[in-house]
Design a protein around this motif. Structure first.
Motif, PDB file in Angstrom:
ATOM      1  N   TRP A  25       1.049  -1.071  -0.002  1.00 54.88           N
ATOM      2  CA  TRP A  25       0.136  -0.052  -0.031  1.00 54.88           C
ATOM      3  C   TRP A  25       0.890   1.247  -0.166  1.00 54.88           C
ATOM      4  N   GLN A  26       2.032   1.018   0.575  1.00 55.54           N
ATOM      5  CA  GLN A  26       2.919   2.228   0.629  1.00 55.54           C
ATOM      6  C   GLN A  26       3.547   2.692  -0.598  1.00 55.54           C
ATOM      7  N   ASP A  55       2.312  -8.377  -0.317  1.00 58.11           N
ATOM      8  CA  ASP A  55       1.071  -8.283  -0.140  1.00 58.11           C
ATOM      9  C   ASP A  55       0.884  -6.705  -1.176  1.00 58.11           C
ATOM     10  N   THR A 157     -10.379 -10.347   2.257  1.00 59.42           N
ATOM     11  CA  THR A 157      -9.873  -9.206   3.266  1.00 59.42           C
ATOM     12  C   THR A 157     -11.095  -8.234   3.703  1.00 59.42           C
ATOM     13  N   ASN A 158     -10.900  -8.207   5.144  1.00 57.04           N
ATOM     14  CA  ASN A 158     -11.789  -7.231   5.839  1.00 57.04           C
ATOM     15  C   ASN A 158     -13.192  -7.816   5.966  1.00 57.04           C
ATOM     16  N   GLY A 207      -1.737  -3.159   9.718  1.00 58.76           N
ATOM     17  CA  GLY A 207      -1.704  -2.298  10.951  1.00 58.76           C
ATOM     18  C   GLY A 207      -1.030  -2.562  12.342  1.00 58.76           C
ATOM     19  N   GLY A 211       1.415   1.786  11.342  1.00 60.50           N
ATOM     20  CA  GLY A 211       2.104   2.755  10.498  1.00 60.50           C
ATOM     21  C   GLY A 211       3.303   3.457  10.979  1.00 60.50           C
ATOM     22  N   TYR A 237      -3.845   5.047  11.615  1.00 64.28           N
ATOM     23  CA  TYR A 237      -3.696   4.398  12.746  1.00 64.28           C
ATOM     24  C   TYR A 237      -3.803   5.338  13.994  1.00 64.28           C
ATOM     25  N   ARG A 290       8.010   1.306   2.297  1.00 65.48           N
ATOM     26  CA  ARG A 290       8.061   2.537   1.396  1.00 65.48           C
ATOM     27  C   ARG A 290       9.417   2.214   0.557  1.00 65.48           C
ATOM     28  N   HIS A 296      13.379  -1.070   6.755  1.00 62.88           N
ATOM     29  CA  HIS A 296      13.450  -1.741   8.209  1.00 62.88           C
ATOM     30  C   HIS A 296      13.768  -3.062   8.334  1.00 62.88           C
ATOM     31  N   ASP A 299      15.894  -4.464  11.212  1.00 63.86           N
ATOM     32  CA  ASP A 299      14.989  -4.622  12.450  1.00 63.86           C
ATOM     33  C   ASP A 299      14.017  -5.439  12.428  1.00 63.86           C
ATOM     34  N   ASN A 300      13.297  -5.618  11.205  1.00 65.38           N
ATOM     35  CA  ASN A 300      12.035  -6.566  11.394  1.00 65.38           C
ATOM     36  C   ASN A 300      12.511  -8.073  11.128  1.00 65.38           C
TER      37      ASN A 300
END
Ligand SMILES: NC(=O)c1ccc[n+]([C@@H]2O[C@H](COP(=O)([O-])OP(=O)(O)OC[C@H]3O[C@@H](n4cnc5c(N)ncnc54)[C@H](OP(=O)(O)O)[C@@H]3O)[C@@H](O)[C@H]2O)c1
Length: 339
Positions: A25-26, A55, A157-158, A207, A211, A237, A290, A296, A299-300
């Motif tokens: 989405w980013q 995704d 989704t959702n 989420g 964010g 968020y 992004r 990241h 870190d992730n």
């Protein structure tokens, strides 16, 4: 920097994924300008670090085209046979209307063409209005396309628990539902997770790091104003945090998470991600990237070496206990998209 074996999950008998998925989405334009060249370069870095699962969605700006471009370059540089090491999960989010076979088939054809694939690994279907039962027509056509080989697996989704039940009752095989799930928004734990476990359906979550609000960057910080929230994700968020209990309570949560993070030599985002990875029915956490702007990866990657103990989980509870019950305030998973 290969990820440990614990990063892998057998999502379906024929499809393994990385438990932290790269969210696209980013790249939609609502999170800063994305340069396609730099984005594809970044995709190689994620892939090479072990983050091989993406995704995306038909409506995330150039996301499907970026997957196509990435695959094309990947095949040229590394060989077509290694393309199977990439998993790309897209979505179809149609405008309400008739769901005939040609309409459904055309939509899938567009994604196949943009992503430069013969078959979609996963098609996640979204629907805006439960009052319009044509979502069942759409899903039946999608199931046919799956049986014909255009889609490997069908997902949602959702969707809320009730309508997921309607789809299961209609004997349409769904492998996953993508929902918002974080330390702040724990609605899936109320009903969805148990239902999914019962019916062999996985949860993919978004989420989860709010964010980027769930990080050292916001630790001890005064409440950010609208102007400080520079991405659509941060804005989304921050609203969730406001509904959940507000910024003061969120600061308490960040402080509690920081203490746990320090104990494990990890980051606040790691703790929030690990907590959700450990929840029932959760196959993977999607973390937005992004591409070419901010990264990241290192870190992730640490989340896979992290194990939260009972003391850690207990330390978060007093803060969570002060929050509002979002299930009552918003409704079940995805209800925020249908008001
Ligand atoms: N199905 C749906 O309705 C739906 C809705 C929303 C999202 N999604 C999916 O979920 C994906 C993620 O989106 P999201 O809205 O949930 O965003 P998110 O993952 O909560 O936030 C992404 C942002 O978090 C920051 N971040 C990531 N890792 C970090 C770390 N280790 N430490 C500190 N900050 C970190 C980055 O901010 P910076 O870039 O500023 O550094 C990144 O841009 C989307 O791309 C999409 O694939 C689906």
């Amino acid at each position: 920097m290969p990820l440990p074996a614990s990063s892998q999950f057998q999502f379906t008998p024929d499809l393994g994924i990385c438990r932290v998925l790269n969210g696209m989405w980013q790249v939609s334009g609502a999170h800063g300008r994305i340069d396609p060249e730099r984005a594809v370069e970044a995709m190689f870095r994620y892939h090479d670090a072990g983050f091989t699962t993406w995704d995306l969605a038909d409506h995330y700006g150039p996301a499907e085209d970026l997957i196509g471009g990435f695959r094309q370059r990947f095949a040229a540089e590394r060989g077509v046979e290694r393309l199977s090491g990439i998993q790309a999960f897209t979505k179809w989010v149609p405008y309400p209307g008739p769901m005939t076979r040609p309409i459904v088939e055309n939509a899938i054809a567009v994604s196949l063409r943009r992503m430069q694939v013969d078959r979609l690994d996963l098609l996640q279907f979204h629907w805006w209005d439960y009052g319009d039962r044509r979502y069942l027509d759409a899903l039946k056509h999608l199931a046919d396309l799956r049986n014909e080989g255009k889609i490997r697996h069908l997902a949602l989704t959702n969707f809320d628990t009730e309508h997921l039940g309607t789809i299961v009752d209609a004997s349409i095989r769904i492998v996953s539902n993508q929902v918002q799930y974080s330390l702040v928004d724990r609605r899936p734990a109320a009903k969805m997770a148990a239902f999914c476990e019962q019916h062999d359906i996985e949860l993919l979550t978004y989420g989860t790091v709010l964010g980027g609000l769930l990080s050292e960057r916001y630790l001890g910080r005064a409440e950010p104003g609208r102007g400080d929230l520079v991405t659509a994700s941060l804005q989304k968020y921050k609203n969730v945090i406001d509904a959940w209990g507000g910024w003061a309570l969120f600061r308490e949560l960040l402080a509690a998470l920081k203490a746990i993070a320090d104990k494990h030599g990890a980051s606040i985002a790691n703790i929030g991600t690990r907590y959700i990875l450990d929840q029932r029915a959760v196959a993977g956490v999607i973390i937005g990237a992004r591409l070419g702007v901010a990264e990241h990866i290192a870190d992730n990657a640490r989340v896979f070496d992290l194990a939260l103990d009972a003391e850690d989980v207990a330390a978060i509870q007093p803060v969570l206990a002060k929050s509002r019950y979002l299930m009552r305030l918003i409704g079940d998973c995805g209800d925020e998209y249908r008001r």
